[in-house]
Design a protein around this motif. Structure first.
Motif, PDB file in Angstrom:
ATOM      1  N   LEU A 139     100.144  51.491  52.884  1.00  0.00           N
ATOM      2  CA  LEU A 139     100.477  50.186  53.446  1.00  0.00           C
ATOM      3  C   LEU A 139     101.521  50.315  54.544  1.00  0.00           C
ATOM      4  O   LEU A 139     101.403  49.707  55.614  1.00  0.00           O
ATOM      5  N   THR A 146      97.505  44.507  58.803  1.00  0.00           N
ATOM      6  CA  THR A 146      98.327  43.441  58.221  1.00  0.00           C
ATOM      7  C   THR A 146      97.603  42.819  57.037  1.00  0.00           C
ATOM      8  O   THR A 146      96.457  42.378  57.182  1.00  0.00           O
ATOM      9  N   PRO A 147      98.208  42.768  55.871  1.00  0.00           N
ATOM     10  CA  PRO A 147      97.544  42.126  54.727  1.00  0.00           C
ATOM     11  C   PRO A 147      97.256  40.649  55.001  1.00  0.00           C
ATOM     12  O   PRO A 147      98.106  39.930  55.531  1.00  0.00           O
ATOM     13  N   TRP A 148      96.047  40.230  54.604  1.00  0.00           N
ATOM     14  CA  TRP A 148      95.652  38.835  54.751  1.00  0.00           C
ATOM     15  C   TRP A 148      95.519  38.136  53.403  1.00  0.00           C
ATOM     16  O   TRP A 148      95.638  36.920  53.323  1.00  0.00           O
ATOM     17  N   VAL A 194     104.169  44.671  49.242  1.00  0.00           N
ATOM     18  CA  VAL A 194     103.835  43.772  50.344  1.00  0.00           C
ATOM     19  C   VAL A 194     105.089  43.159  50.950  1.00  0.00           C
ATOM     20  O   VAL A 194     105.393  43.355  52.125  1.00  0.00           O
ATOM     21  N   GLY A 195     105.834  42.407  50.132  1.00  0.00           N
ATOM     22  CA  GLY A 195     107.040  41.793  50.650  1.00  0.00           C
ATOM     23  C   GLY A 195     107.555  40.727  49.706  1.00  0.00           C
ATOM     24  O   GLY A 195     106.906  40.393  48.705  1.00  0.00           O
ATOM     25  N   GLN A 234     106.079  37.555  51.917  1.00  0.00           N
ATOM     26  CA  GLN A 234     106.506  37.789  53.297  1.00  0.00           C
ATOM     27  C   GLN A 234     106.257  39.251  53.643  1.00  0.00           C
ATOM     28  O   GLN A 234     106.974  40.136  53.166  1.00  0.00           O
ATOM     29  N   TRP A 235     105.231  39.512  54.423  1.00  0.00           N
ATOM     30  CA  TRP A 235     104.840  40.882  54.746  1.00  0.00           C
ATOM     31  C   TRP A 235     106.000  41.645  55.372  1.00  0.00           C
ATOM     32  O   TRP A 235     106.551  41.242  56.388  1.00  0.00           O
ATOM     33  N   GLN A 236     106.386  42.736  54.693  1.00  0.00           N
ATOM     34  CA  GLN A 236     107.504  43.591  55.111  1.00  0.00           C
ATOM     35  C   GLN A 236     108.760  42.773  55.403  1.00  0.00           C
ATOM     36  O   GLN A 236     109.559  43.122  56.272  1.00  0.00           O
ATOM     37  N   THR A 241     105.119  36.291  58.890  1.00  0.00           N
ATOM     38  CA  THR A 241     103.833  36.743  58.370  1.00  0.00           C
ATOM     39  C   THR A 241     103.771  36.459  56.879  1.00  0.00           C
ATOM     40  O   THR A 241     104.338  37.181  56.065  1.00  0.00           O
ATOM     41  N   VAL A 243     101.604  35.989  53.442  1.00  0.00           N
ATOM     42  CA  VAL A 243     100.364  36.493  52.857  1.00  0.00           C
ATOM     43  C   VAL A 243     100.069  35.730  51.568  1.00  0.00           C
ATOM     44  O   VAL A 243     100.840  35.823  50.610  1.00  0.00           O
ATOM     45  N   GLY A 265      93.260  43.548  54.234  1.00  0.00           N
ATOM     46  CA  GLY A 265      94.015  43.479  55.469  1.00  0.00           C
ATOM     47  C   GLY A 265      93.142  43.358  56.699  1.00  0.00           C
ATOM     48  O   GLY A 265      91.906  43.341  56.622  1.00  0.00           O
TER      49      GLY A 265
END
Length: 360
Positions: A139, A146-148, A194-195, A234-236, A241, A243, A265
């Motif tokens: 990842l 980017t994860p969706w 992921v975040g 929250q991606w990273q 972003t 998710v 992603g």
């Protein structure tokens, strides 16, 4: 000059004796020196089996100069009070999860640990499992973009038998229920991979409303055994972003599919899962699918392999996490996963319980 191993006491003789103790015995930087249990008969049997000192008095354990650190692997309800006293005594801690019954208790432990300058680990052992660590590497390397969408199904059958006896797991006030048992892992797992968890809503259910009371008759159950959770990650750590994530938890899923994490992603997908319900570490497979390519099974990088393994798959990742804890104690560097991660997971668990009951 070699350093003396850190003297560690183990409190709780379920997971503590079966998993933490053999893991400690394999670590040259840590040395088990004592056991604690409130029931003298149970304590005597364990101390005789392992040749360790035993304490049923918590203050006496904390006063022993040989005890530099404590692993608290009790049921959830007494964990906070025991941990607070240990921190006040200046002991390093390794806590089972959930670290407390509510987020305010978790924050109090965090404040106290900072004030005392001690290292506190939280046993989020999936962070120490090779295939999970490999997924994190993929990842971070952007292999699936980017994860969706994130989907986690954790559907177990451990409490699907209505004849299984009533105990603390059946009581929400004592930390029972599937959110405390699996949700605390799930929220930490997703925050790590992921975040951060940004919001939580849930629909919970109690499928088996009564269980046999060991004292006779039937006792009511109010701790959830099913939780359907929606959240955003929250991606990273980027607020820009977000998710969507879905988490489905059950401890009463007869013939349940086990633990399956799916991350879809912009450039591909990762699926990490296991149908093995008898050992929640052994049996995982990781599959990566890039856009336009056939799915591929992924093996962990050689540097992620365990140096030692046991028939009980839980011991190796716990031993690895204990080694991180020992390094944190020696170096004074923050422990990860530690109380910051424990507080974040506890907050998400509280939200899942509150929204489902209409309290949020």
């Amino acid at each position: 000059m070699s350093l003396q191993p850190i003297g560690v006491a183990v409190a709780g003789l379920g997971f503590g004796e079966k998993v933490h103790l053999p893991a400690l015995q394999a670590n040259p930087d840590l040395c088990p020196v004592a056991l604690w249990h409130p029931r003298q008969e149970r304590l005597d049997a364990a101390t005789a089996a392992h040749g360790l000192k035993g304490f049923s008095d918590w203050d006496a354990l904390l006063a022993d100069p040989a005890v530099e650190a404590v692993i608290i692997a009790t049921p959830p309800e007494p964990r906070f009070a025991l941990a607070r006293q240990a921190l006040e005594a200046g002991k390093h801690l390794l806590l089972e999860k959930p670290i407390a019954l509510h987020a305010d208790q978790a924050r109090e432990l965090q404040r106290l640990a900072i004030a005392r300058g001690v290292s506190v680990a939280v046993d989020y052992e999936y962070r120490a499992v090779p295939l999970f660590m490999q997924a994190e590497r993929l990842l971070r390397a952007g292999v699936i973009g980017t994860p969706w969408l994130v989907k986690l199904d954790w559907l177990m059958s451990s409490r699907a038998d209505p004849s299984r006896g009533w105990n603390w797991y059946s009581q929400a006030s004592k930390g029972g229920g599937v959110i405390g048992a699996l949700g605390t892992h799930a929220f930490d797992m997703l925050a790590w991979l992921v975040g951060p968890v940004a919001s939580v809503t849930a629909l919970n259910g109690v499928s088996i409303c009564k269980r046999p009371d060991p004292q006779g008759g039937m006792a009511p159950v109010d701790a959830e055994d099913v939780a359907l959770i929606q959240t955003r990650l929250q991606w990273q750590g980027s607020a820009e972003t977000s998710v969507p994530a879905q988490i489905n938890l059950a401890s009463v899923a007869r013939n349940g599919r086990g633990c399956w994490l799916e991350i879809y992603g912009s450039d591909g997908s990762l699926v990490l899962g296991s149908a093995n319900q008898k050992d929640y570490v052994h049996g995982f497979e990781l599959c990566c699918s890039r856009a336009g390519e056939q799915p591929q099974l992924i093996e962990p990088d050689p540097d992620l392999a365990f140096a030692t393994t046991w028939s009980d798959g839980r011991i190796a990742p716990v031993a690895r996490l204990q080694s991180w804890w020992a390094e944190s104690i020696r170096s004074g560097m923050p422990m990860i996963p530690g109380l910051a991660e424990g507080v974040a997971s506890r907050l998400a668990c509280d939200q899942a319980a509150q929204t489902a009951s209409g309290l949020a």
